[in-house]
Design a protein around this motif. Structure first.
Motif, mmCIF file in Angstrom:
data_model
loop_
_atom_site.group_PDB
_atom_site.id
_atom_site.type_symbol
_atom_site.label_atom_id
_atom_site.label_comp_id
_atom_site.label_asym_id
_atom_site.label_seq_id
_atom_site.Cartn_x
_atom_site.Cartn_y
_atom_site.Cartn_z
ATOM 1 N N THR A 41 0.877 -1.314 0.090
ATOM 2 C CA THR A 41 0.105 -0.075 0.149
ATOM 3 C C THR A 41 0.609 1.312 0.184
ATOM 4 O O THR A 41 0.616 2.154 -0.828
ATOM 5 N N ARG A 42 1.903 1.329 0.788
ATOM 6 C CA ARG A 42 2.719 2.510 0.903
ATOM 7 C C ARG A 42 3.507 2.610 -0.582
ATOM 8 O O ARG A 42 3.637 3.777 -1.022
ATOM 9 N N LEU A 43 3.962 1.560 -1.275
ATOM 10 C CA LEU A 43 4.694 1.471 -2.557
ATOM 11 C C LEU A 43 3.863 2.163 -3.399
ATOM 12 O O LEU A 43 4.040 2.904 -4.323
ATOM 13 N N GLU A 44 2.559 1.586 -3.320
ATOM 14 C CA GLU A 44 1.483 2.162 -4.337
ATOM 15 C C GLU A 44 1.145 3.574 -4.043
ATOM 16 O O GLU A 44 0.961 4.422 -5.143
ATOM 17 N N GLY A 54 10.204 -11.573 -2.323
ATOM 18 C CA GLY A 54 10.321 -11.895 -3.726
ATOM 19 C C GLY A 54 9.440 -11.106 -4.232
ATOM 20 O O GLY A 54 9.417 -10.496 -5.575
ATOM 21 N N GLY A 55 8.098 -10.795 -3.494
ATOM 22 C CA GLY A 55 7.088 -9.913 -4.372
ATOM 23 C C GLY A 55 7.527 -8.359 -4.497
ATOM 24 O O GLY A 55 7.075 -7.884 -5.463
ATOM 25 N N LEU A 56 8.318 -8.091 -3.402
ATOM 26 C CA LEU A 56 8.850 -6.731 -3.573
ATOM 27 C C LEU A 56 10.062 -6.670 -4.767
ATOM 28 O O LEU A 56 9.849 -5.735 -5.672
ATOM 29 N N ILE A 92 -2.199 -5.431 -4.787
ATOM 30 C CA ILE A 92 -2.269 -4.017 -4.555
ATOM 31 C C ILE A 92 -1.724 -3.050 -5.494
ATOM 32 O O ILE A 92 -2.099 -2.187 -5.805
ATOM 33 N N ARG A 93 -0.522 -3.676 -5.959
ATOM 34 C CA ARG A 93 0.422 -3.098 -7.001
ATOM 35 C C ARG A 93 0.101 -3.235 -8.701
ATOM 36 O O ARG A 93 0.792 -2.772 -9.650
ATOM 37 N N GLY A 94 -1.210 -3.773 -8.669
ATOM 38 C CA GLY A 94 -1.930 -3.951 -10.211
ATOM 39 C C GLY A 94 -1.193 -4.972 -11.018
ATOM 40 O O GLY A 94 -1.168 -4.910 -12.100
ATOM 41 N N GLY A 95 -0.571 -5.975 -10.157
ATOM 42 C CA GLY A 95 -0.130 -7.287 -10.991
ATOM 43 C C GLY A 95 -1.069 -8.324 -11.150
ATOM 44 O O GLY A 95 -0.617 -9.259 -11.796
#
Lengths: 128, 277
Positions: A124-127, B88-90, B221-224
């Motif tokens: 959430t923070r990265l987004e 890994g996800g990051l 959350i990051r659109g993946g």
């Protein structure tokens, strides 16, 4: 005989715990597949092509999409249930082990949930 | 035929194959979506993680009810697979796509080699798995009381430290490549920690959910994760895995395995070409 052997072999409370966790997993899987199936059916009915590029994840829009019977509401909710089911299983295990007074397994379960929560916070923070 | 139905059909095929051969769907879904439907690898991995969680959830429930999976051991190891998956996800969003494709090519070749060497039958479907934790392992004194509590009926856990390291690696691999990580977890538990193969397979299946969800949350959350692609694929894999687990005993797995090795190697070649394109 070790405590674990007793737990895995004949302890009725161990059996009950495993059965309750199994129920969480099975019901979560079927709830998720049902939501995804409804969303997919609405997708087909609306003529939406899957390769057109889906919308970004927006939790705030889900209730409105559900009420309006838009496919995205059911699809996102189904995906949330998918990723939340394993964490629900760990929560059920944490409660079960806490009732049995097994502090070490309670700690393990709590740490797993902490890592999952950390995933949410970091992403959430990265987004943001 | 609409793309949605093609994805559904592809998911069913991946689910059937994966179930018959004792693999998670990830090894098949990522190439299906990248090479078959032209999706970027990062999006294919996101969808694959969803499928992997779906199929493992239902199967793990059956394994637990039949008391094949070792819940304590699974939870202890999955704390470390989750840490690996978080990292890994990051990392996955930072690495160049061609590097991930090269790593995936290596995974395909490794899996093909493993399948070609395999002589014993594929891991049992939940319906066929016996209760009680499989054959007994050699009994030796445990290193710590905590390690001892992770043991099961007829076997004791050894080298827990190596198991934790293997779990972190499995979590990293799962998050980067969209797989369940069983290719790392099962050999680690069986060959290093002394867990009977059937118990290791079932426990690995139980762990897949947390392993994959730790990184799937980041992808979501990051659109993946594209919901329009994820839904038909996941439904297809779920149906395919259910059909596969019910028909496994009627199929001659030797022939199927040979065919699968050929498909994996062909897919590896295609993925390699894509990486250098």
């Amino acid at each position: 005989m070790t405590r674990a052997v007793v737990d895995a072999g004949a302890d009725p409370s161990g059996t009950r715990l495993e059965q309750s966790i199994a129920r969480v997993l099975t019901s979560g899987s079927y709830a998720a597949i049902a939501l995804l199936a409804v969303g997919f059916a609405l997708m087909l009915a609306s003529g939406i092509g899957p390769l057109a590029g889906g919308p970004r994840f927006d939790p705030a829009a889900i209730p409105g999409d559900l009420l309006a019977l838009r496919p995205t509401g059911f699809l996102w909710l189904g995906l949330i249930v998918v990723v939340a089911t394993p964490a629900s299983r760990v929560l059920a295990a944490l409660i079960g082990y806490a009732r049995r007074g097994e502090r070490r397994m309670v700690t393990v379960a709590a740490l797993i949930l902490l890592v999952i929560a950390l995933s949410v916070v970091v992403a959430t923070r990265l987004e943001g | 035929m609409p793309d949605g139905l093609l994805l559904l059909g592809g998911g069913i095929a991946a689910g059937v194959f994966g179930s018959l051969l004792g693999l998670g769907g990830g090894i098949l879904i990522v190439p299906l979506l990248t090479l078959g439907f032209g999706l970027p690898l990062i999006k294919a991995v996101g969808v694959s993680l969803v499928c992997v969680i779906m199929t493992s959830g239902a199967a793990a429930g059956v394994y637990l009810e039949r008391r094949v999976a070792n819940l304590r051991l699974g939870m202890t190891l999955e704390l470390f697979t989750a840490i690996g998956a978080l990292v890994g996800g990051l990392i996955a969003f930072l690495l160049p796509e061609h590097l991930l494709e090269l790593i995936f090519t290596g995974l395909l070749v490794y899996t093909a080699a493993t399948m070609a060497r395999r002589r014993e039958p594929a891991p049992p479907a939940p319906e066929d798995a016996p209760a009680g934790g499989g054959e007994p392992a050699a009994v030796e004194p445990a290193a710590s009381s905590f390690q001892e509590t992770l043991s099961g009926p007829g076997y004791r856990i050894h080298r827990l430290g190596w198991g934790l390291v293997g779990s972190v690696v499995a979590g990293l691999a799962s998050a980067l490549l969209g797989i369940g990580g069983g290719l790392v977890k099962v050999p680690t538990m069986h060959a290093i920690m002394g867990v009977p193969l059937r118990v290791a397979t079932a426990t690995s299946n139980l762990m897949i959910g947390i392993t994959a969800s730790a990184s799937a949350i980041i992808y979501l959350i990051r659109g993946g994760i594209d919901p329009f692609v994820a839904a038909p694929t996941a439904i297809g894999v779920f149906i395919g895995a259910s059909v596969g687990s019910r028909t496994a005993h009627r199929i001659r797995l030797g022939v199927l395995r040979g065919l699968f090795v050929a498909i994996l190697l062909y897919t590896a070649w295609q993925m390699l070409q894509r990486a250098f394109a």
